[in-house]
Design a protein around this motif. Structure first.
Motif, PDB file in Angstrom:
ATOM      1  N   THR A 202       3.417   0.499 -16.399  1.00 54.57           N
ATOM      2  CA  THR A 202       2.647  -0.613 -16.959  1.00 54.57           C
ATOM      3  C   THR A 202       2.805  -1.853 -16.089  1.00 54.57           C
ATOM      4  OG1 THR A 202       2.979   0.286 -19.170  1.00 54.57           O
ATOM      5  CG2 THR A 202       2.257  -1.989 -19.025  1.00 54.57           C
ATOM      6  N   TRP A 203       4.042  -2.139 -15.670  1.00 54.89           N
ATOM      7  CA  TRP A 203       4.263  -3.273 -14.777  1.00 54.89           C
ATOM      8  C   TRP A 203       3.505  -3.094 -13.463  1.00 54.89           C
ATOM      9  CZ3 TRP A 203       5.900  -8.066 -14.936  1.00 54.89           C
ATOM     10  CH2 TRP A 203       6.678  -8.486 -16.017  1.00 54.89           C
ATOM     11  N   PHE A 204       3.569  -1.894 -12.897  1.00 57.61           N
ATOM     12  CA  PHE A 204       2.856  -1.634 -11.645  1.00 57.61           C
ATOM     13  C   PHE A 204       1.361  -1.857 -11.823  1.00 57.61           C
ATOM     14  CE2 PHE A 204       0.431   1.326  -9.002  1.00 57.61           C
ATOM     15  CZ  PHE A 204       0.790   0.868  -7.749  1.00 57.61           C
ATOM     16  N   HIS A 205       0.807  -1.332 -12.908  1.00 59.45           N
ATOM     17  CA  HIS A 205      -0.616  -1.468 -13.183  1.00 59.45           C
ATOM     18  C   HIS A 205      -1.018  -2.937 -13.305  1.00 59.45           C
ATOM     19  CE1 HIS A 205      -3.812  -1.851 -16.354  1.00 59.45           C
ATOM     20  NE2 HIS A 205      -4.460  -1.236 -15.407  1.00 59.45           N
ATOM     21  N   ILE A 206      -0.249  -3.696 -14.045  1.00 65.64           N
ATOM     22  CA  ILE A 206      -0.615  -5.087 -14.300  1.00 65.64           C
ATOM     23  C   ILE A 206      -0.450  -5.949 -13.057  1.00 65.64           C
ATOM     24  CG2 ILE A 206       0.109  -7.138 -15.589  1.00 65.64           C
ATOM     25  CD1 ILE A 206       0.487  -5.194 -17.971  1.00 65.64           C
TER      26      ILE A 206
ATOM     27  N   VAL B  71       0.967  -9.470 -21.352  1.00 64.41           N
ATOM     28  CA  VAL B  71       0.732 -10.875 -21.688  1.00 64.41           C
ATOM     29  C   VAL B  71       0.269 -11.629 -20.437  1.00 64.41           C
ATOM     30  CG1 VAL B  71       1.859 -12.979 -22.511  1.00 64.41           C
ATOM     31  CG2 VAL B  71       2.343 -10.789 -23.610  1.00 64.41           C
ATOM     32  N   LEU B  72       0.725 -11.168 -19.265  1.00 63.59           N
ATOM     33  CA  LEU B  72       0.283 -11.776 -18.007  1.00 63.59           C
ATOM     34  C   LEU B  72      -1.235 -11.663 -17.834  1.00 63.59           C
ATOM     35  CD1 LEU B  72       3.027 -10.529 -15.538  1.00 63.59           C
ATOM     36  CD2 LEU B  72       2.696 -12.841 -16.385  1.00 63.59           C
ATOM     37  N   LEU B  73      -1.815 -10.569 -18.339  1.00 64.45           N
ATOM     38  CA  LEU B  73      -3.269 -10.408 -18.242  1.00 64.45           C
ATOM     39  C   LEU B  73      -3.997 -11.490 -19.034  1.00 64.45           C
ATOM     40  CD1 LEU B  73      -3.528  -6.528 -18.651  1.00 64.45           C
ATOM     41  CD2 LEU B  73      -3.819  -7.842 -16.550  1.00 64.45           C
TER      42      LEU B  73
END
Length: 159
Positions: free
Chosen positions: A74-78, A8-10
């Protein structure tokens, strides 16, 4: 919701960059020199491209949410993707101070802009693209491991 679905941050970052791009003047730019070619990119276009890239990543994350292996990956990627994109946007905005003006300064480096400055810009842009590519490989690895785990867990079930 944010803890389970960090992508959602994206979307939030994409919307903010798009809105900022609407209010940004296209009278300031960044020059990227590759061999004998000069790419002149206005700041508004940089923000628009960044917003489009983040929106595309958001759509991909929505489509693959149930397949992904690890929420930590996923968190690291984003977070890393957002960090790199925001660094590039910040760098282009701090770099363009004083570069707007006549067309002669835009295309031909004069005594005001030494050639080493262009090399620095190219190095920062190329390293940022390389880092962004590596971070996207983390997402692909997360997706492939998740696909492998899903296929092996469904094969072991008795019929």
């Amino acid at each position: 919701m944010l803890k389970r679905m960090p992508f959602v941050l994206l979307l939030v970052a994409a919307v903010l960059l798009f809105i900022a791009g609407l209010f940004t003047s296209n009278k300031e730019w960044i020059d990227i020199h590759l061999h004998d070619t000069v790419f002149v990119i206005p700041q508004g276009h940089i923000l628009g491209l960044a917003a489009f890239f983040l929106f595309l990543l958001w759509l991909i994350n929505i489509a693959t949410y149930s397949i992904l292996f690890s929420n930590k990956l996923t968190w690291f990627h984003i977070v890393t993707t957002l960090g790199i994109i925001l660094f590039v946007v910040w760098y282009t905005f701090t770099l363009t101070d004083g570069q707007s003006g006549s067309l002669s300064r835009r295309y031909i480096p004069g005594p005001e802009q030494p050639v080493s400055e262009f090399r620095d810009v190219n190095a920062v842009v190329m390293y940022s693209i390389a880092a962004l590519t590596l971070v996207q490989m983390v997402f692909i690895a997360n997706l492939l491991i998740g696909l492998y785990r899903k296929t092996t867990s469904t094969e072991s079930l008795p019929l």
